[in-house]
Design a protein around this motif. Sequence first.
Motif, PDB file in Angstrom:
ATOM      1  N   ALA A 297       0.899  -1.188  -0.009  1.00  0.00           N
ATOM      2  CA  ALA A 297       0.052  -0.072   0.187  1.00  0.00           C
ATOM      3  C   ALA A 297       0.877   1.265  -0.001  1.00  0.00           C
ATOM      4  O   ALA A 297       0.659   2.320  -0.490  1.00  0.00           O
ATOM      5  CB  ALA A 297      -0.823   0.094   1.209  1.00  0.00           C
TER       6      ALA A 297
ATOM      7  N   SER B  63      -0.026   0.756  -4.488  1.00  0.00           N
ATOM      8  CA  SER B  63      -1.260   1.571  -4.632  1.00  0.00           C
ATOM      9  C   SER B  63      -2.127   1.177  -3.415  1.00  0.00           C
ATOM     10  O   SER B  63      -2.472   0.221  -3.109  1.00  0.00           O
ATOM     11  CB  SER B  63      -2.060   0.694  -5.651  1.00  0.00           C
ATOM     12  N   ARG B  64      -2.256   2.456  -2.801  1.00  0.00           N
ATOM     13  CA  ARG B  64      -3.198   2.469  -1.647  1.00  0.00           C
ATOM     14  C   ARG B  64      -4.396   1.933  -2.036  1.00  0.00           C
ATOM     15  O   ARG B  64      -5.437   1.107  -1.395  1.00  0.00           O
ATOM     16  CB  ARG B  64      -3.296   3.663  -0.921  1.00  0.00           C
ATOM     17  N   GLU B  65      -4.959   2.480  -3.247  1.00  0.00           N
ATOM     18  CA  GLU B  65      -6.604   2.011  -3.659  1.00  0.00           C
ATOM     19  C   GLU B  65      -6.859   0.699  -3.881  1.00  0.00           C
ATOM     20  O   GLU B  65      -7.952   0.236  -3.628  1.00  0.00           O
ATOM     21  CB  GLU B  65      -6.685   2.929  -5.183  1.00  0.00           C
ATOM     22  N   PHE B  66      -5.550  -0.019  -4.115  1.00  0.00           N
ATOM     23  CA  PHE B  66      -5.907  -1.693  -4.185  1.00  0.00           C
ATOM     24  C   PHE B  66      -5.812  -2.281  -2.644  1.00  0.00           C
ATOM     25  O   PHE B  66      -6.655  -3.147  -2.617  1.00  0.00           O
ATOM     26  CB  PHE B  66      -5.019  -2.220  -5.332  1.00  0.00           C
ATOM     27  N   TRP B  67      -4.624  -2.016  -2.253  1.00  0.00           N
ATOM     28  CA  TRP B  67      -4.168  -2.753  -1.019  1.00  0.00           C
ATOM     29  C   TRP B  67      -4.879  -2.225   0.290  1.00  0.00           C
ATOM     30  O   TRP B  67      -5.112  -3.217   0.969  1.00  0.00           O
ATOM     31  CB  TRP B  67      -2.653  -2.659  -0.907  1.00  0.00           C
ATOM     32  N   GLU B  68      -5.270  -0.874   0.413  1.00  0.00           N
ATOM     33  CA  GLU B  68      -5.853  -0.602   1.756  1.00  0.00           C
ATOM     34  C   GLU B  68      -7.003  -1.417   1.921  1.00  0.00           C
ATOM     35  O   GLU B  68      -7.593  -1.871   3.061  1.00  0.00           O
ATOM     36  CB  GLU B  68      -6.004   0.949   1.781  1.00  0.00           C
ATOM     37  N   PRO B  69      -8.224  -1.300   1.167  1.00  0.00           N
ATOM     38  CA  PRO B  69      -9.427  -2.436   1.361  1.00  0.00           C
ATOM     39  C   PRO B  69      -9.218  -3.582   1.706  1.00  0.00           C
ATOM     40  O   PRO B  69      -9.961  -4.170   2.752  1.00  0.00           O
ATOM     41  CB  PRO B  69      -9.984  -2.262   0.158  1.00  0.00           C
TER      42      PRO B  69
ATOM     43  N   THR C  30      -2.026   3.992   6.478  1.00  0.00           N
ATOM     44  CA  THR C  30      -3.339   4.477   6.221  1.00  0.00           C
ATOM     45  C   THR C  30      -3.803   5.206   6.922  1.00  0.00           C
ATOM     46  O   THR C  30      -4.894   5.928   6.541  1.00  0.00           O
ATOM     47  CB  THR C  30      -4.143   2.828   5.767  1.00  0.00           C
TER      48      THR C  30
ATOM     49  N   TYR D 206      -5.856   3.956   9.499  1.00  0.00           N
ATOM     50  CA  TYR D 206      -6.990   3.307   9.913  1.00  0.00           C
ATOM     51  C   TYR D 206      -6.971   3.162  11.421  1.00  0.00           C
ATOM     52  O   TYR D 206      -6.233   2.284  12.122  1.00  0.00           O
ATOM     53  CB  TYR D 206      -6.963   1.988   9.088  1.00  0.00           C
TER      54      TYR D 206
END
Length: 340
Positions: free
Chosen positions: A152, A156-162, A224, A226
Amino acid sequence: MTQEGEGSSGPSKDANLIPATLDLADRARLAVNAMTEATNPEEDHRLYWKVTFRSNPPIMYHDFSDTGIAVKFMECLPRMRLMSGSRQGQHVEERWKELLPERIGPDGIVLTKLDDRLSPSRPSALLGVRDGDSIVDMQVNGLMLGAVSTYAMMESREFWEPIGRRIADGLSSLAVRDGVHAYFTDWTYLPGQKAAYDVPRPLGTQAGYGIWPARRLISFYNVTGYEPAVELAGELCRYVLHKAQYFGPEYEFLSDDPDPTGARHHVVHFHHHSMTILACLEYGVATGDESMVSEAARAFDKAKTYGEELTGFFPESVGPDVPHTSATLTMSPTSQISLV
């Protein structure tokens, strides 16, 4: 560093002095080589983690620990590539990354599929399941969250963060929590299993297992932001440090098993204790919790007394009646060789 001649009063003007330091970039390149080459292309590049040196020739073989170690490698491989510029074994890393999302169960937890053929030393029956079934391994989940955090940050945070959020939430569903402390009652769970509040709380090194996920929950938060991840991490750290009978009042390392009749009562595992200290420090720094940083610093001072600071030698176990060998120097049990 080159040596001065006998009787010399000092180095000559043209002496070729080379600092006695490691070339870290070169070491990172060697690490990439080691992590990606000892794999089995017929089993999706499953890692060979165990080696027997007593056979002629030496042999590599698969084991239950292959999965967890491979995820450790995933966590640091991109960093080693950044240090060294090495692209060696990228096809191995790419295959590992392709398989990662496929291992996520419906509740976000990473599942480890058992294969007795590749893990004869720890067959599925020992875990109460059948060959081919999947289990939830807490170490694998923690380490996988670390790998997700790395990717992430670097891809890509968009792919890995979820994916990481689902793992963090899945871990939370297995933790017994009271708002201040948290723990996991087991090291492995069955898919779909939830936190059990009606079983004895873990003590000693059994409680220390929760630090594997805790450290990576902190890593995921650092990347992130989170909040639920770092909140659970803090509760896990506080439990092991204060409630698990694993540290004494002066942060001395206590037995892996507080029960005098327990099989590991004579063992004081250095790694689990020191990793707890590191996790507490990382949590304190990440959240600005100065009291946790202070406790970690005091525990670190105590930890240093168990080894040799000058050479950096610290034993795998500091128990009074176990060999004081180092985990980095101890060979596989199959080789029955250890260096002190």
